[in-house]
Each structure stands twice: as C-alpha cells, then as structure tokens.
Write a protein that holds these residues in place. Structure first.
Motif, PDB file in Angstrom:
ATOM      1  N   PRO A   1     -14.052  -0.089  14.951  1.00 21.91           N
ATOM      2  CA  PRO A   1     -13.802  -1.494  14.583  1.00 21.91           C
ATOM      3  C   PRO A   1     -12.556  -1.718  13.737  1.00 21.91           C
ATOM      4  N   SER A   2     -12.267  -0.797  12.813  1.00 21.94           N
ATOM      5  CA  SER A   2     -11.084  -0.927  11.965  1.00 21.94           C
ATOM      6  C   SER A   2     -10.348   0.400  11.925  1.00 21.94           C
ATOM      7  N   TRP A   3      -9.032   0.342  11.926  1.00 19.04           N
ATOM      8  CA  TRP A   3      -8.238   1.565  11.903  1.00 19.04           C
ATOM      9  C   TRP A   3      -7.920   2.031  10.490  1.00 19.04           C
ATOM     10  N   SER A   4      -8.397   1.308   9.490  1.00 17.23           N
ATOM     11  CA  SER A   4      -8.107   1.709   8.120  1.00 17.23           C
ATOM     12  C   SER A   4      -9.361   1.677   7.273  1.00 17.23           C
ATOM     13  N   CYS A   5      -9.340   2.508   6.240  1.00 16.70           N
ATOM     14  CA  CYS A   5     -10.426   2.563   5.261  1.00 16.70           C
ATOM     15  C   CYS A   5      -9.770   2.854   3.916  1.00 16.70           C
ATOM     16  N   GLY A   6      -9.618   1.806   3.102  1.00 15.60           N
ATOM     17  CA  GLY A   6      -8.893   1.974   1.854  1.00 15.60           C
ATOM     18  C   GLY A   6      -7.441   2.313   2.100  1.00 15.60           C
ATOM     19  N   ARG A   7      -6.994   3.436   1.569  1.00 15.27           N
ATOM     20  CA  ARG A   7      -5.600   3.870   1.705  1.00 15.27           C
ATOM     21  C   ARG A   7      -5.401   4.868   2.848  1.00 15.27           C
ATOM     22  N   VAL A   8      -6.410   5.039   3.669  1.00 16.48           N
ATOM     23  CA  VAL A   8      -6.326   5.943   4.825  1.00 16.48           C
ATOM     24  C   VAL A   8      -6.289   5.112   6.099  1.00 16.48           C
ATOM     25  N   VAL A   9      -5.389   5.449   7.006  1.00 15.18           N
ATOM     26  CA  VAL A   9      -5.239   4.692   8.255  1.00 15.18           C
ATOM     27  C   VAL A   9      -5.105   5.662   9.420  1.00 15.18           C
ATOM     28  N   LEU A  10      -5.561   5.235  10.589  1.00 14.78           N
ATOM     29  CA  LEU A  10      -5.555   6.073  11.789  1.00 14.78           C
ATOM     30  C   LEU A  10      -4.359   5.743  12.678  1.00 14.78           C
TER      31      LEU A  10
ATOM     32  N   GLY B   1       5.750  -2.481   1.925  1.00 14.18           N
ATOM     33  CA  GLY B   1       5.827  -1.587   0.776  1.00 14.18           C
ATOM     34  C   GLY B   1       4.463  -1.096   0.341  1.00 14.18           C
ATOM     35  N   LYS B   2       4.159  -1.254  -0.956  1.00 10.93           N
ATOM     36  CA  LYS B   2       2.897  -0.748  -1.482  1.00 10.93           C
ATOM     37  C   LYS B   2       1.723  -1.704  -1.275  1.00 10.93           C
ATOM     38  N   ASP B   3       1.957  -2.838  -0.634  1.00  9.64           N
ATOM     39  CA  ASP B   3       0.850  -3.722  -0.273  1.00  9.64           C
ATOM     40  C   ASP B   3       0.258  -3.205   1.030  1.00  9.64           C
ATOM     41  N   PHE B   4      -0.460  -2.081   0.935  1.00  3.86           N
ATOM     42  CA  PHE B   4      -0.931  -1.410   2.142  1.00  3.86           C
ATOM     43  C   PHE B   4      -1.964  -2.230   2.899  1.00  3.86           C
ATOM     44  N   ASN B   5      -2.723  -3.090   2.209  1.00  8.82           N
ATOM     45  CA  ASN B   5      -3.694  -3.934   2.909  1.00  8.82           C
ATOM     46  C   ASN B   5      -3.000  -4.866   3.896  1.00  8.82           C
ATOM     47  N   ALA B   6      -1.894  -5.466   3.463  1.00  7.27           N
ATOM     48  CA  ALA B   6      -1.131  -6.343   4.350  1.00  7.27           C
ATOM     49  C   ALA B   6      -0.509  -5.549   5.495  1.00  7.27           C
ATOM     50  N   ALA B   7      -0.047  -4.325   5.184  1.00  7.91           N
ATOM     51  CA  ALA B   7       0.556  -3.483   6.216  1.00  7.91           C
ATOM     52  C   ALA B   7      -0.466  -3.125   7.288  1.00  7.91           C
ATOM     53  N   PHE B   8      -1.654  -2.718   6.875  1.00  9.58           N
ATOM     54  CA  PHE B   8      -2.681  -2.315   7.836  1.00  9.58           C
ATOM     55  C   PHE B   8      -3.182  -3.517   8.643  1.00  9.58           C
ATOM     56  N   GLN B   9      -3.255  -4.677   7.999  1.00 10.76           N
ATOM     57  CA  GLN B   9      -3.672  -5.882   8.715  1.00 10.76           C
ATOM     58  C   GLN B   9      -2.653  -6.253   9.787  1.00 10.76           C
ATOM     59  N   GLY B  10      -1.373  -6.175   9.440  1.00 12.08           N
ATOM     60  CA  GLY B  10      -0.326  -6.469  10.416  1.00 12.08           C
ATOM     61  C   GLY B  10      -0.332  -5.484  11.574  1.00 12.08           C
ATOM     62  N   TYR B  11      -0.569  -4.239  11.267  1.00 15.88           N
ATOM     63  CA  TYR B  11      -0.670  -3.174  12.278  1.00 15.88           C
ATOM     64  C   TYR B  11      -1.758  -3.501  13.297  1.00 15.88           C
ATOM     65  N   GLU B  12      -2.925  -3.861  12.816  1.00 13.95           N
ATOM     66  CA  GLU B  12      -4.043  -4.181  13.721  1.00 13.95           C
ATOM     67  C   GLU B  12      -3.764  -5.443  14.520  1.00 13.95           C
ATOM     68  N   GLU B  13      -3.250  -6.472  13.872  1.00 16.09           N
ATOM     69  CA  GLU B  13      -3.016  -7.741  14.563  1.00 16.09           C
ATOM     70  C   GLU B  13      -1.966  -7.596  15.663  1.00 16.09           C
ATOM     71  N   LYS B  14      -0.943  -6.821  15.408  1.00 13.40           N
ATOM     72  CA  LYS B  14       0.135  -6.682  16.384  1.00 13.40           C
ATOM     73  C   LYS B  14      -0.194  -5.698  17.502  1.00 13.40           C
ATOM     74  N   PHE B  15      -0.947  -4.620  17.161  1.00 10.97           N
ATOM     75  CA  PHE B  15      -1.090  -3.538  18.128  1.00 10.97           C
ATOM     76  C   PHE B  15      -2.436  -3.484  18.842  1.00 10.97           C
ATOM     77  N   ARG B  16      -3.493  -4.033  18.266  1.00  8.50           N
ATOM     78  CA  ARG B  16      -4.794  -3.914  18.909  1.00  8.50           C
ATOM     79  C   ARG B  16      -4.833  -4.556  20.298  1.00  8.50           C
ATOM     80  N   PRO B  17      -4.175  -5.693  20.542  1.00  7.38           N
ATOM     81  CA  PRO B  17      -4.178  -6.238  21.914  1.00  7.38           C
ATOM     82  C   PRO B  17      -3.587  -5.266  22.936  1.00  7.38           C
ATOM     83  N   PHE B  18      -2.564  -4.528  22.535  1.00 17.77           N
ATOM     84  CA  PHE B  18      -1.958  -3.511  23.406  1.00 17.77           C
ATOM     85  C   PHE B  18      -2.979  -2.420  23.724  1.00 17.77           C
ATOM     86  N   VAL B  19      -3.674  -1.942  22.684  1.00 13.97           N
ATOM     87  CA  VAL B  19      -4.666  -0.886  22.863  1.00 13.97           C
ATOM     88  C   VAL B  19      -5.815  -1.353  23.741  1.00 13.97           C
ATOM     89  N   ASP B  20      -6.285  -2.559  23.514  1.00 10.10           N
ATOM     90  CA  ASP B  20      -7.390  -3.090  24.320  1.00 10.10           C
ATOM     91  C   ASP B  20      -7.033  -3.083  25.798  1.00 10.10           C
TER      92      ASP B  20
END
Length: 407
Positions: A284-293, A327-346
C-alpha cells in the motif's frame, strides 16, 4: 543536499541509479550490497520507452547500447524446431517481445555502478543491514559484519523482490506483499550450439513447461526453464542451495523434448544458475518513516511483464528527484514519489488476462492452438495492436524534469 546522509541497500539497477542522481546533487551516499562483490551473473533484461530517457540523462546510453546482446527478435518453435511464429524487434516500439535494448543484467549493473562512482558513491560489499532503529532525526543502522552502528537521514531498500531491508523496516505492513503468479524459473548459461542464432527461441512442452533460449554477447547462450506448478518442492528449495534445486528441474524437463536434453546438460554444468519465483510486489505504501522502497523491493512487476528494469530506472529517477527537490522534508519527497510514479507502476503490473498460463498451455493440443494463433497474429500484424492495448506504460508517461542538476 550536502548534509544529507543516505544509505541504499542493493547494488543492481535501482540502487546505483539512485546513487548517481543523489550524489550528483551533493548527498553523501553509501550503497551496501550483501554479495561479496558485484554480481556479474544474470540473464537478458530490457530497457523500454521512458527508461531509455533515464539512461540518456545519466549519460550511459551509448555504453549500454554497445553492450547489448544483439537479439533480433523472438521465435516460437515446435518440437522439430519449426518456426511457428516470429516477432522481430522493432526499434521505438516498447511493446515488442524483444526490446531495442537487450542487455545482460550483470553488464548493466557494472555500467551503472561505474557511473555512480564518478559521483563519489561509497560501496560496501559483503555486508547487509541487520537492524534499523528509526529515531526523530535519523535512522540508526547496524550491520551484520560490523560492531559499529551508523546514522543516516534516509535508508532506501533497493535489494530486490525478497528484500530483507523491507521486512526489517515495514514489519507486519509488508506481510503478503509478494503476489506469486504460480510460475518458477531456472536461469543459466550454456555452450553455444549449432542451432543458436541472434533469435531468441521459445518452446512449450505439455504440463505448462517452457524452455527459452536466448543469445548473449559473451560467446555463450542463455537459457531459462519455466514451469507453472503447485509442487511444494519448488517452493521449499527456492531459498536453498543450488545443488538441491537442479535435480528437481532435471526431473521436470527430462521428457520435455526439443532441446531440453541439451539444456539439462548445460544446467548440470552451469556455475551461474539461479532460481526465481515469478511474482509481483504490491504494498500500500512505499515508505515507512525514513525508509523508502525502490525497484523490485517496492513494485516488482514480474519477469513476464518485461517492465522490471524500466520500472527500476524510472522509479529511481523520480525518487531521487523528489528527494533533491524537497531536501530533508522526506515526507513530502515520498508523497511526491508515490503520486507521480504509482500510476506508471499500476499500468506496468497489469498483465494480459490469463497471465503466464496463457503462454504456457497444459496440453499438446493447447500448444498447437497457441502456436497457430500466434502465427496468424504475427502474419497479420495483430501482435502490434494487442501489445499497445495490453501495455504502453513505458511510452505513455512523461518523465518529470527536476531542478538542481537532476535532468
């Protein structure tokens, strides 16, 4: 970015690609790889559509094209080696059976690792993460072969379909994320034979068995045994020593016909063989805290999709871009990653109805029907139409542009 410390687990495709872009923007990047050295083994993999744009932005497209296997297309053959259907490679068509860029996995990994080292990426081989402790401002990491723990701002798990780092970081959230497609494969190389050419050859045997023989650029031939089976012995030996796996495949294919006898001899002598469960990773999510897949650890589309390498390249490019941008706002980075790339993966994970069973019939009559149908479709050009309807993920995607040199 100059103060960002990032640990990447896995030195195959996704890991070095991420490292190249992140280190190029000033981050201090370390890659840890469980294998004692860069794994040079591996079969033919392909890069399609938007994946080519990523390697172009890395400046490695020419090196990769020079290292391609030379495969010119795929032929379906019967037990007499008669060609029943032929699908030539089509440059620019991401849905053709053979991509315009077919390369051995080990050779691609070497190119990517070498390129990332130009950016100052540190590599640690023969070790792996044993514990992960997420704290407020960092992740404390312990390694199996070191008594000293280290702190990182982010940890990226890019260590494959069966990622151990994913299990450590996600715990129960990762349970059930591997969706088996019921097929197993055994990969190996063997001596080149008189019947081998620049064409890949696909042979079906009754019992949902398949033998695929492909050219390489090293003077040998690459072979894959595949079977759709619920035999528990296949699953039980999956993580075990290769010596326990070979007898199972010898028994499975001893009566398969065509060039199976030759391939079984090659398997018996092979030193580079490895076995794989054909599966997809869906979480469901590619990230958990500061760890991302990243790569297969987060969204393996399975070998039958032909999109694994492209997903790894494109996903790594986007994840790196989002980290650089936020930068160090990793929550925003991971959210952007999922929003931009998950449609491609699906879209990449959406297989043709019937999945692997469609191309691996149970009976000899079913194989005849398949070969006849494929022959008609290739003769009339219908395979191109079906390919566009079934896939297109590699083409129908606009690669984002990122600032700070990530372009």
């Amino acid at each position: 970015m100059s103060n960002l410390r990032i640990l990447i687990c896995g030195a195959s495709v996704a890991g070095p690609t991420l490292a190249y872009f992140l280190a190029g923007s000033g981050a201090k990047v370390t890659i840890v790889e469980r294998a004692p050295s860069l794994r040079k083994e591996g079969q033919n993999i392909d890069i399609r559509g938007v994946g080519i744009k990523v390697i172009r932005r890395m400046g490695v497209e020419d090196d990769i094209r020079k290292a391609t296997t030379g495969e010119v297309g795929l032929r379906f053959v019967d037990e007499r080696n008669k060609i029943r259907a032929e699908m030539p490679a089509e440059p620019g068509n991401s849905n053709s059976a053979t991509s315009e860029i077919e390369i051995l996995r080990g050779q691609l990994a070497q190119i990517l690792v070498d390129k990332s080292k130009e950016k100052g990426v540190e590599y640690i081989f023969g070790d792996y993460v044993s514990t992960l402790d997420q704290e407020e401002h960092h992740v404390r990491v312990s390694f199996a072969k070191s008594t000293e723990s280290k702190e990182y701002d982010l940890v990226i798990a890019a260590d494959g379909q069966n990622s151990k780092t994913r299990a450590l970081a996600f715990g129960e959230k990762a349970n059930g994320c591997i969706n088996s497609l019921g097929q197993y494969m055994m990969y190996f190389s063997m001596a080149r034979g008189d019947t081998d050419s620049e064409w890949a050859r696909w042979y079906n045997a009754p019992g949902r068995r398949c033998l695929l023989i492909r050219p390489d650029n090293t003077g040998t031939t690459r072979a894959v045994f595949a079977v759709i089976s619920s035999d528990p012995a296949l699953e039980q030996t999956l993580e075990g020593p290769i010596g326990n796996q070979k007898p199972i495949w010898q028994e499975l294919f001893e009566d398969a016909g065509w060039e199976s006898e030759r391939a079984l001899k090659g398997l018996d002598e092979a030193q580079d063989c490895y076995m794989q469960r054909v599966a997809q990773v869906k979480i469901p999510s590619w990230s958990c805290g500061r760890v991302v897949l990243a790569g297969d650890a987060g969204y393996c589309p399975s070998p039958v999709s032909g999109m694994g390498t492209t997903c790894a390249l494109v996903g790594s490019y986007i994840l790196a871009g989002e980290i650089i941008e936020h930068g160090k706002d990793f929550n925003a980075a991971f959210q952007g990653y999922e929003e931009k790339f998950r449609p491609f993966v699906d879209k990449a994970q959406k297989l043709v109805p019937g999945g692997p069973k469609l191309l691996n019939p149970e009976t000899k009559f079913g194989i005849t029907i398949l070969n006849t149908t494929l022959g008609f479709m290739t003769a009339t050009g219908l395979t191109k139409v079906v390919g566009k309807l079934a896939g297109g993920a590699a083409d129908a995607f606009e690669l984002p542009d990122y600032q700070n040199g990530h372009s």
